[in-house]
Design an enzyme around this catalytic site. Structure first.
Site: not given
Length: 256
Positions: A147, A35, A218, A8, A247-248, A149
């Site tokens: 991802d 994303e 993930d 991501n 951030d991933h 989530n």
DNA sequence: ATGGCTACTCCTAGTAGA
């Protein structure tokens, strides 16, 4: 050996220098991105093509967006879920690479418990499960990655008691994930590393990365015939360090 | 740990992410 990664990137344009450097040294055969946050005509294709990758993109303005970058030929590209409306959020792209069906997903975040967005998340999981059942067999080599989530288990959360019942670690999300495992998919990282406390996402705020406040959201889910060929799955937490990281962190699978 | 950040947009404030 086939190297397949999922990441991501949190905006492919904002991440382009990091992405270029990472692809240059990691050289996966296939990168599944989530994303991308960009329409297809504005996707920075040339930069990745210069590194030897061919792109299949499925993006939209501002939000969501998924893409495949491959150094080997891919075929049978499918964009979106079968029951998506034409203006649906762009969260899934599938392709076949060397006989392996690849399904790259960006599962809805859910925003907050009890909201319509949370219901949308749970329904999206159900529709994903329906798509798999209708278009694939658990006997075939298939990778469902991206991802998700949701952190599957306690060992996927830095502080399970703090997170239990919250968004990303809620029983309703675990119930939504379960049919994918019941269909036959195996969490390949967890199968290879039963004891590992490793994460793939850390909040940008509060120095969460340096404090170790992460979640493993993930995932690389494989059918048994593919999991049997999977030699390693690793999380590249180095990619979460330094200037302007996503951030991933990327997750990389190595397949015989 | 209820947000201390980041990235987006008919951009300098509001929205969303996770």
């Amino acid at each position: 050996m086939l190297k397949i990664a999922t990441w991501n990137v949190n905006s492919v344009r904002a991440r382009l220098p990091r992405l270029e450097a990472w692809l240059g040294h990691e050289r996966p055969d296939l990168l599944c991105m989530q994303e991308s946050k960009v329409t297809d005509e504005l996707f920075p294709r040339e930069t990745l093509e210069a590194l030897g990758y061919r792109l299949d993109v499925f993006g939209q303005k501002t939000y969501n967006g998924v893409a495949l970058a491959a150094r080997k030929p891919v075929s049978d590209i499918v964009r979106g879920l079968p029951d998506d409306s034409p203006d649906a959020e762009r969260r899934l792209i599938s392709a076949t690479l060397e006989g392996i069906r690849i399904v790259n997903v960006y599962v809805p975040n859910g925003t907050a418990l009890g909201t319509p967005r949370f219901t949308f998340k749970l329904e999206w999981f159900a529709r994903l499960r329906e798509m798999l059942a209708a278009t694939a067999s658990p006997d075939d080599p298939l990778l469902l990655c991206g991802d998700f989530n949701v952190a599957p288990e306690d060992r996927d959360v830095h502080d399970p008691e703090k997170w239990r019942g919250r968004l990303l670690f809620h029983p309703a999300e675990h119930a939504a994930l379960r049919p994918l495992f019941e269909w036959g998919l195996i969490d390949a990282f967890r199968a290879l590393h039963p004891e590992a406390r490793q994460f793939t996402w850390w909040d940008y705020r509060a120095g969460a990365f340096h404090r170790g406040w992460g979640l493993r959201i993930d995932l690389m889910l494989m059918t048994p015939s593919l999991a049997a060929r999977c030699r390693e799955v690793r999380i590249d937490r180095e990619a979460r360090k330094g200037e302007k990281p996503s951030d991933h962190a990327p997750v990389i699978a190595e397949i015989d």
